[in-house]
Design an enzyme around this catalytic site. Sequence first.
Site, mmCIF file in Angstrom:
data_model
loop_
_atom_site.group_PDB
_atom_site.id
_atom_site.type_symbol
_atom_site.label_atom_id
_atom_site.label_comp_id
_atom_site.label_asym_id
_atom_site.label_seq_id
_atom_site.Cartn_x
_atom_site.Cartn_y
_atom_site.Cartn_z
ATOM 1 N N GLY A 75 0.838 -1.192 0.000
ATOM 2 C CA GLY A 75 0.000 0.000 0.000
ATOM 3 C C GLY A 75 0.872 1.240 0.000
ATOM 4 O O GLY A 75 2.025 1.192 0.447
ATOM 5 N N GLN A 122 2.974 10.149 1.052
ATOM 6 C CA GLN A 122 4.289 9.507 1.184
ATOM 7 C C GLN A 122 5.234 9.890 0.041
ATOM 8 O O GLN A 122 6.436 9.646 0.127
ATOM 9 C CB GLN A 122 4.145 7.977 1.228
ATOM 10 C CG GLN A 122 3.537 7.482 2.526
ATOM 11 C CD GLN A 122 3.445 5.962 2.540
ATOM 12 O OE1 GLN A 122 2.475 5.410 2.045
ATOM 13 N NE2 GLN A 122 4.436 5.300 3.099
ATOM 14 N N CYS A 131 6.378 0.047 7.349
ATOM 15 C CA CYS A 131 5.953 1.152 6.483
ATOM 16 C C CYS A 131 7.135 1.586 5.626
ATOM 17 O O CYS A 131 8.254 1.687 6.139
ATOM 18 C CB CYS A 131 5.475 2.310 7.357
ATOM 19 S SG CYS A 131 4.994 3.766 6.422
ATOM 20 N N LEU A 132 6.889 1.854 4.349
ATOM 21 C CA LEU A 132 7.972 2.279 3.459
ATOM 22 C C LEU A 132 8.570 3.608 3.919
ATOM 23 O O LEU A 132 9.700 3.923 3.586
ATOM 24 C CB LEU A 132 7.460 2.408 2.022
ATOM 25 C CG LEU A 132 6.925 1.108 1.387
ATOM 26 C CD1 LEU A 132 6.375 1.384 -0.004
ATOM 27 C CD2 LEU A 132 7.988 0.027 1.348
ATOM 28 N N HIS A 185 -4.051 1.669 7.965
ATOM 29 C CA HIS A 185 -2.683 2.192 7.919
ATOM 30 C C HIS A 185 -2.566 3.305 6.861
ATOM 31 O O HIS A 185 -2.007 4.368 7.129
ATOM 32 C CB HIS A 185 -1.725 1.029 7.602
ATOM 33 C CG HIS A 185 -0.288 1.411 7.466
ATOM 34 N ND1 HIS A 185 0.693 0.910 8.298
ATOM 35 C CD2 HIS A 185 0.348 2.226 6.585
ATOM 36 C CE1 HIS A 185 1.861 1.417 7.933
ATOM 37 N NE2 HIS A 185 1.689 2.209 6.893
ATOM 38 N N GLU A 186 -3.122 3.050 5.658
ATOM 39 C CA GLU A 186 -2.974 4.032 4.566
ATOM 40 C C GLU A 186 -3.833 5.272 4.813
ATOM 41 O O GLU A 186 -3.411 6.387 4.511
ATOM 42 C CB GLU A 186 -3.324 3.399 3.215
ATOM 43 C CG GLU A 186 -2.431 2.222 2.804
ATOM 44 C CD GLU A 186 -0.947 2.503 2.864
ATOM 45 O OE1 GLU A 186 -0.543 3.667 2.702
ATOM 46 O OE2 GLU A 186 -0.182 1.546 3.099
ATOM 47 N N HIS A 237 -2.169 7.713 6.964
ATOM 48 C CA HIS A 237 -1.202 8.581 6.281
ATOM 49 C C HIS A 237 -1.861 9.871 5.793
ATOM 50 O O HIS A 237 -1.231 10.926 5.773
ATOM 51 C CB HIS A 237 -0.592 7.859 5.068
ATOM 52 C CG HIS A 237 0.567 6.959 5.397
ATOM 53 N ND1 HIS A 237 1.728 7.424 5.987
ATOM 54 C CD2 HIS A 237 0.756 5.634 5.205
ATOM 55 C CE1 HIS A 237 2.579 6.410 6.143
ATOM 56 N NE2 HIS A 237 2.010 5.304 5.683
HETATM 57 ZN ZN LIG Z 1 2.869 3.433 5.697
#
Ligand SMILES: [Zn+2]
Length: 184
Positions: A46, A51, A99-100, A141-142, A145
Amino acid sequence: MALLEVLKFPDKRLRCISEPISEITDEIRTLAANLCDVMYDEPGIGLAAPQVGEAIRLIVIDTEWRNSEEGEITSKNPLILLNPEIVESDGTIVWNEGCLSVPDFESEVTRAARVKLVATDLDDHPIEIDAEELQAVCFQHEIDHLDGVLFIDHISRLKRGLYVKRRQKQLRREIEDSEAPLPV
Ligand SMILES: [Zn+2]
Protein backbone atom coordinates in the site's frame (compact mmCIF):
# COMPACT_ATOMS: atom_id res chain seq x y z
CA MET A 1 10.61 7.82 -16.10
CA ALA A 2 12.30 7.76 -12.70
CA LEU A 3 10.23 6.49 -9.82
CA LEU A 4 8.94 8.96 -7.26
CA GLU A 5 10.91 9.05 -4.03
CA VAL A 6 9.21 7.80 -0.87
CA LEU A 7 9.57 10.30 1.98
CA LYS A 8 11.06 8.86 5.16
CA PHE A 9 10.43 9.60 8.82
CA PRO A 10 10.98 12.21 10.27
CA ASP A 11 10.11 14.18 7.09
CA LYS A 12 7.53 16.79 8.14
CA ARG A 13 5.48 16.32 4.96
CA LEU A 14 4.40 12.93 6.36
CA ARG A 15 2.54 14.87 9.06
CA CYS A 16 0.30 16.92 6.70
CA ILE A 17 -3.46 16.53 6.70
CA SER A 18 -4.25 15.73 3.07
CA GLU A 19 -6.93 17.55 1.07
CA PRO A 20 -10.00 15.80 -0.37
CA ILE A 21 -10.01 15.32 -4.15
CA SER A 22 -12.84 17.31 -5.72
CA GLU A 23 -12.03 16.72 -9.39
CA ILE A 24 -10.35 13.80 -11.12
CA THR A 25 -7.74 15.38 -13.38
CA ASP A 26 -5.02 13.88 -15.58
CA GLU A 27 -2.52 14.82 -12.86
CA ILE A 28 -4.43 12.64 -10.38
CA ARG A 29 -4.54 9.74 -12.87
CA THR A 30 -0.80 10.05 -13.45
CA LEU A 31 -0.07 10.26 -9.75
CA ALA A 32 -2.17 7.12 -9.11
CA ALA A 33 -0.21 5.22 -11.77
CA ASN A 34 3.09 6.47 -10.33
CA LEU A 35 2.06 5.43 -6.81
CA CYS A 36 1.34 1.91 -8.10
CA ASP A 37 4.75 1.77 -9.81
CA VAL A 38 6.49 2.73 -6.57
CA MET A 39 4.41 0.27 -4.53
CA TYR A 40 5.35 -2.69 -6.77
CA ASP A 41 8.95 -1.57 -7.08
CA GLU A 42 9.67 -1.35 -3.34
CA PRO A 43 7.71 -3.73 -3.00
CA GLY A 44 4.92 -2.78 -0.63
CA ILE A 45 1.23 -3.58 -0.28
CA GLY A 46 0.00 0.00 0.00
CA LEU A 47 1.07 3.58 -0.55
CA ALA A 48 -0.55 6.94 0.19
CA ALA A 49 -0.04 10.12 -1.87
CA PRO A 50 1.48 12.11 1.05
CA GLN A 51 4.29 9.51 1.18
CA VAL A 52 5.55 10.98 -2.10
CA GLY A 53 4.88 14.55 -0.97
CA GLU A 54 1.40 15.01 -2.51
CA ALA A 55 -1.02 16.02 0.25
CA ILE A 56 -4.21 14.70 -1.36
CA ARG A 57 -6.57 11.92 -0.28
CA LEU A 58 -5.43 9.17 -2.63
CA ILE A 59 -4.17 5.70 -1.69
CA VAL A 60 -3.26 2.57 -3.65
CA ILE A 61 -3.41 -0.92 -2.19
CA ASP A 62 -2.66 -4.42 -3.44
CA THR A 63 -2.53 -7.04 -0.74
CA GLU A 64 -2.64 -9.96 -3.19
CA TRP A 65 0.27 -9.63 -5.61
CA ARG A 66 2.53 -12.66 -5.91
CA ASN A 67 6.16 -13.16 -6.82
CA SER A 68 7.01 -15.41 -9.74
CA GLU A 69 9.97 -17.77 -9.37
CA GLU A 70 12.16 -15.12 -10.99
CA GLY A 71 11.14 -12.65 -8.29
CA GLU A 72 8.90 -10.64 -10.63
CA ILE A 73 5.57 -9.40 -9.30
CA THR A 74 2.71 -11.08 -11.12
CA SER A 75 -1.08 -10.81 -10.89
CA LYS A 76 -1.10 -7.10 -10.09
CA ASN A 77 -4.55 -5.92 -9.12
CA PRO A 78 -4.23 -2.52 -7.48
CA LEU A 79 -7.11 -0.84 -5.73
CA ILE A 80 -6.95 2.90 -6.40
CA LEU A 81 -9.01 4.72 -3.81
CA LEU A 82 -9.91 8.42 -3.81
CA ASN A 83 -11.22 10.07 -0.65
CA PRO A 84 -11.28 6.75 1.22
CA GLU A 85 -13.13 6.71 4.50
CA ILE A 86 -13.85 4.04 7.10
CA VAL A 87 -17.53 4.20 7.94
CA GLU A 88 -17.86 1.13 10.16
CA SER A 89 -15.40 -0.86 12.20
CA ASP A 90 -15.51 -3.55 14.82
CA GLY A 91 -13.41 -6.01 16.76
CA THR A 92 -9.67 -5.74 17.33
CA ILE A 93 -6.72 -7.38 15.67
CA VAL A 94 -3.00 -7.23 16.40
CA TRP A 95 -0.82 -7.13 13.29
CA ASN A 96 2.93 -6.78 12.78
CA GLU A 97 3.24 -3.62 10.68
CA GLY A 98 5.97 -1.88 8.76
CA CYS A 99 5.95 1.15 6.48
CA LEU A 100 7.97 2.28 3.46
CA SER A 101 8.30 5.67 5.20
CA VAL A 102 9.60 4.19 8.47
CA PRO A 103 12.84 2.43 7.52
CA ASP A 104 14.10 -0.70 9.29
CA PHE A 105 11.31 -1.06 11.82
CA GLU A 106 8.32 -3.29 12.43
CA SER A 107 5.99 -3.46 15.38
CA GLU A 108 2.72 -4.98 16.45
CA VAL A 109 -0.18 -2.55 16.21
CA THR A 110 -3.74 -3.02 17.46
CA ARG A 111 -6.39 -2.07 14.89
CA ALA A 112 -10.06 -2.74 14.16
CA ALA A 113 -10.44 -6.31 12.88
CA ARG A 114 -13.18 -5.53 10.37
CA VAL A 115 -13.93 -2.28 8.55
CA LYS A 116 -16.28 -0.98 5.92
CA LEU A 117 -14.54 1.40 3.55
CA VAL A 118 -16.17 3.81 1.13
CA ALA A 119 -14.25 5.68 -1.57
CA THR A 120 -14.46 6.55 -5.26
CA ASP A 121 -12.41 5.12 -8.11
CA LEU A 122 -10.67 7.02 -10.92
CA ASP A 123 -13.93 7.08 -12.91
CA ASP A 124 -15.68 8.71 -9.95
CA HIS A 125 -17.72 5.58 -9.27
CA PRO A 126 -18.48 4.83 -5.64
CA ILE A 127 -16.65 1.87 -4.08
CA GLU A 128 -17.69 0.06 -0.94
CA ILE A 129 -15.54 -2.71 0.53
CA ASP A 130 -15.98 -4.88 3.60
CA ALA A 131 -12.47 -5.83 4.67
CA GLU A 132 -10.92 -7.99 7.33
CA GLU A 133 -7.46 -9.14 8.41
CA LEU A 134 -4.58 -7.82 6.26
CA GLN A 135 -6.79 -5.73 3.97
CA ALA A 136 -8.55 -4.09 6.95
CA VAL A 137 -5.18 -3.35 8.57
CA CYS A 138 -3.86 -1.92 5.31
CA PHE A 139 -6.88 0.39 4.81
CA GLN A 140 -6.46 1.77 8.32
CA HIS A 141 -2.68 2.19 7.92
CA GLU A 142 -2.97 4.03 4.57
CA ILE A 143 -5.88 6.26 5.63
CA ASP A 144 -3.83 7.21 8.70
CA HIS A 145 -1.20 8.58 6.28
CA LEU A 146 -3.83 10.96 4.87
CA ASP A 147 -4.26 12.37 8.37
CA GLY A 148 -0.53 12.67 9.06
CA VAL A 149 -0.48 9.61 11.31
CA LEU A 150 2.21 6.89 11.18
CA PHE A 151 1.96 3.39 12.61
CA ILE A 152 4.61 4.26 15.19
CA ASP A 153 2.08 6.70 16.68
CA HIS A 154 0.05 3.64 17.74
CA ILE A 155 2.84 1.92 19.70
CA SER A 156 4.08 2.58 23.22
CA ARG A 157 5.99 5.78 23.92
CA LEU A 158 8.96 3.70 25.06
CA LYS A 159 9.14 1.63 21.86
CA ARG A 160 8.68 4.71 19.70
CA GLY A 161 11.39 6.57 21.62
CA LEU A 162 13.86 3.74 21.03
CA TYR A 163 13.09 3.75 17.31
CA VAL A 164 13.40 7.54 17.03
CA LYS A 165 16.84 7.40 18.71
CA ARG A 166 18.00 4.62 16.42
CA ARG A 167 16.71 6.48 13.36
CA GLN A 168 18.46 9.71 14.41
CA LYS A 169 21.71 7.81 14.78
CA GLN A 170 21.22 6.26 11.35
CA LEU A 171 20.59 9.69 9.78
CA ARG A 172 23.66 11.17 11.48
CA ARG A 173 25.75 8.33 10.10
CA GLU A 174 24.36 8.92 6.59
CA ILE A 175 25.34 12.60 6.81
CA GLU A 176 28.81 11.76 8.12
CA ASP A 177 29.31 9.19 5.36
CA SER A 178 28.29 11.69 2.70
CA GLU A 179 30.74 14.25 4.09
CA ALA A 180 33.62 11.82 4.45
CA PRO A 181 36.48 12.53 2.04
CA LEU A 182 36.68 10.10 -0.85
CA PRO A 183 39.40 7.48 -0.48
CA VAL A 184 42.46 8.36 -2.54
ZN1 LIG B 1 2.87 3.43 5.70
